[in-house]
Scaffold this active site. Structure first.
Site, PDB file in Angstrom:
ATOM      1  CB  ALA A 104     -27.112  14.057 -15.731  1.00  0.00           C
ATOM      2  CD  GLU A 105     -26.375   9.213 -12.827  1.00  0.00           C
ATOM      3  OE1 GLU A 105     -25.245   8.697 -12.755  1.00  0.00           O
ATOM      4  OE2 GLU A 105     -26.964   9.701 -11.846  1.00  0.00           O
ATOM      5  CB  SER A 106     -23.862   7.101 -18.825  1.00  0.00           C
ATOM      6  OG  SER A 106     -25.067   7.092 -19.601  1.00  0.00           O
TER       7      SER A 106
END
Length: 229
Positions: A104-106
């Protein structure tokens, strides 16, 4: 923490909230005006939700896990999986939960930089990274170790409530405190729901595969003639 496995005895459910947000859970319990949603078969992992905020409950079907979203297949070295496993173990987290946060982040890009300046696999803001003792946020070892430690701290702060911990990871603990829960930001709601959905889907698929393997093993054993025949 957060081993959200589906049980073999009953299907999981999704609580659909009136806000449009949904929470997958293993089982539930009514406590006064609150419904306690247990995220796994364990009694230790749960989220308390006001009953009148729940619009409905829906049975879940096992969906095939996505094949293109593992850290290993996102142009990252094979050692990243080992880094995740070690960091998750050191911080008493499920490694699949950490992977879901990384996706989700990167999307597994160790060199990712957000518009706000967050860096690396777990998108650490420079001031957060500095507070966690990180010297190089683009080093997967440092980034994942610190990000996982930070996530463990948020879970402890919110009594192992993954929804509020993820909301704080995304929007900041101050916003969670201000709104007494997930802040009313579309991005944050989508972020939290996406991680929980991704994580649950993978656990359901793992359970389905394990059940099939067990069934095949049992069938194979049943096909062998008794000794002496």
């Amino acid at each position: 923490m957060l081993a959200l496995f589906a049980t073999a005895l009953h299907a999981r459910e999704t609580a659909v909230l009136r806000t449009g947000f949904s929470i997958s859970h293993d089982h539930r319990q009514q406590i006064g005006d609150t419904t306690r949603l247990f995220l796994s078969s364990s009694e230790q992992e749960y989220v308390d939700v006001p009953t009148d905020s729940i619009a409905s409950f829906e049975k879940e079907e096992v969906a095939p896990a996505p094949t293109a979203c593992t850290v290993a297949t996102l142009q990252q070295p094979a050692t990243v999986d080992q880094i995740v496993e070690r960091a998750a173990r050191d911080n008493q987290l499920d490694s699949d939960f950490v992977r879901a946060v990384i996706r989700a982040e990167s999307q597994g890009n160790a060199n990712a930089v957000s518009r706000k300046g967050a860096q690396g696999l777990m998108q650490l803001m420079p001031q957060t990274a500095a507070g966690l003792g990180v010297k190089n946020s683009f080093d997967p070892n440092e980034n994942v170790a610190a990000g996982t430690r930070y996530l463990r701290g948020l879970l402890s702060q919110y009594h192992n409530d993954p929804v509020r911990a993820l909301a704080a990871y995304n929007a900041g603990a101050g916003r969670v405190q201000q709104y007494h829960g997930v802040p009313p930001y579309k991005e944050t709601h989508a972020y939290v729901a996406g991680i929980i959905r991704d994580f649950n889907r993978r656990k359901l698929e793992q359970t389905r595969v394990a059940k099939n393997q067990k069934r095949l093993a049992k069938a194979s054993t049943g096909n062998h003639p008794p000794n002496g025949d």
